[in-house]
Motif scaffolding. Structure first.
Motif, PDB file in Angstrom:
ATOM      1  N   ASN A 114       1.097  -0.814   0.073  1.00 55.13           N
ATOM      2  CA  ASN A 114      -0.351   0.115   0.241  1.00 55.13           C
ATOM      3  C   ASN A 114       0.866   1.511  -0.185  1.00 55.13           C
ATOM      4  N   ARG A 115       1.941   1.225   0.181  1.00 57.48           N
ATOM      5  CA  ARG A 115       2.695   2.495   0.211  1.00 57.48           C
ATOM      6  C   ARG A 115       2.627   3.171  -0.855  1.00 57.48           C
ATOM      7  N   THR A 116       2.520   2.239  -2.180  1.00 60.16           N
ATOM      8  CA  THR A 116       2.618   3.005  -3.357  1.00 60.16           C
ATOM      9  C   THR A 116       1.392   3.857  -3.936  1.00 60.16           C
ATOM     10  N   ARG A 117       0.118   3.421  -3.467  1.00 59.62           N
ATOM     11  CA  ARG A 117      -0.900   3.627  -3.138  1.00 59.62           C
ATOM     12  C   ARG A 117      -1.134   5.237  -2.579  1.00 59.62           C
ATOM     13  N   VAL A 118      -0.527   6.092  -2.371  1.00 59.26           N
ATOM     14  CA  VAL A 118      -0.224   7.031  -1.319  1.00 59.26           C
ATOM     15  C   VAL A 118       0.465   8.151  -1.368  1.00 59.26           C
ATOM     16  N   PRO A 119       0.176   9.083  -1.216  1.00 64.38           N
ATOM     17  CA  PRO A 119       0.806  10.273  -1.862  1.00 64.38           C
ATOM     18  C   PRO A 119       2.274  10.317  -1.000  1.00 64.38           C
ATOM     19  N   LYS A 120       3.408  10.284  -2.006  1.00 64.30           N
ATOM     20  CA  LYS A 120       4.796  10.236  -1.000  1.00 64.30           C
ATOM     21  C   LYS A 120       4.787  11.324  -0.400  1.00 64.30           C
ATOM     22  N   ASP A 121       4.467  12.562  -0.107  1.00 60.25           N
ATOM     23  CA  ASP A 121       4.832  13.740   0.780  1.00 60.25           C
ATOM     24  C   ASP A 121       3.705  13.609   1.905  1.00 60.25           C
ATOM     25  N   SER A 122       3.001  12.422   2.059  1.00 65.98           N
ATOM     26  CA  SER A 122       1.336  12.355   2.464  1.00 65.98           C
ATOM     27  C   SER A 122       2.025  11.931   4.449  1.00 65.98           C
ATOM     28  N   LEU A 123       1.742  12.265   5.259  1.00 70.16           N
ATOM     29  CA  LEU A 123       1.680  11.812   5.983  1.00 70.16           C
ATOM     30  C   LEU A 123       1.715  10.331   6.368  1.00 70.16           C
ATOM     31  N   THR A 124       1.004  10.015   5.825  1.00 70.25           N
ATOM     32  CA  THR A 124       1.037   8.037   5.963  1.00 70.25           C
ATOM     33  C   THR A 124       2.305   7.088   5.041  1.00 70.25           C
ATOM     34  N   TYR A 125       2.593   8.132   3.956  1.00 72.08           N
ATOM     35  CA  TYR A 125       3.716   7.485   3.581  1.00 72.08           C
ATOM     36  C   TYR A 125       5.063   7.762   4.351  1.00 72.08           C
TER      37      TYR A 125
END
Length: 132
Positions: A114-125
């Motif tokens: 799932n890490r490729t499914r969130v924006p790289k600048d997001s807190l979740t990433y």
């Protein structure tokens, strides 16, 4: 002597696994002394909580955020620790290997997927990267 060299001095001669926060000063000592560096579940969990709280308010019927999914998976580890807290150290180790290893394997696979499914600048990433 700079601030980042303090861990080198303090951990001179130490061998094994070093549990740390995200302080960059530990990078060099781990690299130069061949230490295995591990993070803290409280820090990992906190990063997902911050990501969840920063997300827009959820409307009824919307999907659960990836940060919330991760928190749920980490919560399973905390439940295992609660269940085994009174056991002797050797039994805790055995129980962790039996009960927590499958949870950790599931969490790792989920994070990698799932890490490729969130924006790289997001807190979740950032939380996913820290946890991995």
């Amino acid at each position: 002597m700079g601030k980042l060299t303090v861990p080198l001095r303090l951990l001179d001669g130490f061998r094994g696994t070093l549990q740390t926060d995200g302080y960059a000063g530990y990078n060099r000592v781990c690299r130069e002394n061949g230490l295995t560096r591990i993070g803290c579940w409280d820090h990992a969990r906190r990063k997902f909580v911050e990501a969840s709280q920063a997300a827009p308010a959820k409307k009824k019927g919307t999907k659960v955020s990836k940060a919330d999914v991760a928190i749920g998976k980490i919560r399973k580890l905390y439940a295992i620790e609660k269940r085994i807290e009174a056991l002797p150290p050797e039994e805790k180790t055995r129980q962790r290997q039996q009960l927590a290893q499958p949870v950790l394997n599931d969490l790792k696979a989920w994070l990698e997927k799932n890490r490729t499914r969130v924006p790289k600048d997001s807190l979740t990433y950032k939380a996913m990267q820290y946890t991995l």
